[in-house]
Design a protein around this motif. Structure first.
Motif, PDB file in Angstrom:
ATOM      1  N   HIS A  97       3.993   0.641   1.841  1.00  0.00           N
ATOM      2  CA  HIS A  97       3.356  -0.184   0.814  1.00  0.00           C
ATOM      3  C   HIS A  97       1.948  -0.565   1.229  1.00  0.00           C
ATOM      4  N   SER A  98       1.158  -0.946   0.244  1.00  0.00           N
ATOM      5  CA  SER A  98      -0.219  -1.362   0.472  1.00  0.00           C
ATOM      6  C   SER A  98      -0.239  -2.755   1.100  1.00  0.00           C
ATOM      7  N   LYS A 101      -1.933  -6.939  -2.571  1.00  0.00           N
ATOM      8  CA  LYS A 101      -0.849  -7.414  -3.422  1.00  0.00           C
ATOM      9  C   LYS A 101      -1.278  -7.312  -4.885  1.00  0.00           C
ATOM     10  N   TYR A 124       3.714  -5.958  -3.823  1.00  0.00           N
ATOM     11  CA  TYR A 124       2.781  -4.973  -3.279  1.00  0.00           C
ATOM     12  C   TYR A 124       2.113  -4.255  -4.442  1.00  0.00           C
ATOM     13  N   ILE A 127       3.165   1.222  -3.827  1.00  0.00           N
ATOM     14  CA  ILE A 127       4.326   1.508  -2.981  1.00  0.00           C
ATOM     15  C   ILE A 127       4.651   2.991  -3.011  1.00  0.00           C
ATOM     16  N   GLN A 152       9.826  -3.117  -7.660  1.00  0.00           N
ATOM     17  CA  GLN A 152      10.117  -4.169  -6.680  1.00  0.00           C
ATOM     18  C   GLN A 152      11.019  -5.253  -7.283  1.00  0.00           C
TER      19      GLN A 152
END
Length: 188
Positions: A97-98, A101, A124, A127, A152
């Motif tokens: 994931h990055s 956010k 995130y 992803i 998510q």
């Protein structure tokens, strides 16, 4: 066909349980459940079906929401939403994931929650995921924006987590550091 009466609501113990991994190859019951979940989100985005069956619109639904504690969910976005994604995810995982956010500027909703709960839900922004489809084939994909947030949200359901667990209780609209706001029009 899944209807609103089949969707359990906030406070039901299944929504707070960690769902079990699904055995592969899928049983016929698990295949049917997966297809029924996908059918619900597709139908819930069709005005005619909404009216006929009194459905609440959604882009995702997880098996625990129909009182089945298994790691299965479905997501569906049509082209009109600006996304084109329709998936069944079995035993889904986020593999990376990055740092960045993202959050929905209007907050999140849930088919299992009958009240509006204001606040930003940090997720995130991007992803990479892997899961199995209804035929038991593994797939990998990268998601960003609304599909990443919805993935998510549904993955949380498989872990017994509700979206409002992520909202800052002291300041629901507190700025989220290193986050981008995303506008949306449908409920999860």
């Amino acid at each position: 066909m899944i209807l609103m009466k089949d969707i359990i609501r906030e406070g039901h113990p299944t929504l707070r349980k960690r769902a079990e991994e699904v055995q592969l190859p899928l049983s016929e019951d698990d295949k049917k459940l997966a297809q029924d979940l996908l059918e619900y989100v597709i139908n819930s985005q069709n005005d005619e079906m909404i009216e006929k069956y009194d459905l609440r619109p959604g882009v995702g639904i997880a098996a625990p929401q129909v009182n089945v504690a298994k790691r299965i969910f479905a997501l569906h976005f049509d082209e009109e939403s600006g996304e084109n994604l329709s998936m069944i995810a079995i035993n889904p995982k986020i593999v990376s994931h990055s740092v960045e956010k993202a959050y929905l500027s209007s907050g999140e909703g849930c088919l299992s929650v009958d009240r509006a709960i204001p606040g930003y839900v940090p997720r995130y922004a991007r992803i990479s995921v892997k899961a199995f489809d209804a035929e038991g084939n593994e797939f990998k994909m990268r998601l960003k924006g609304l599909p990443a947030i919805a993935f998510q949200h549904e993955l949380d359901h498989l872990n017994g987590v509700m979206f409002f667990d992520h909202i800052n209780p002291d300041n629901p609209f507190a700025e989220i550091e290193n986050a981008i706001p995303i506008a949306r029009e449908t409920e999860e």
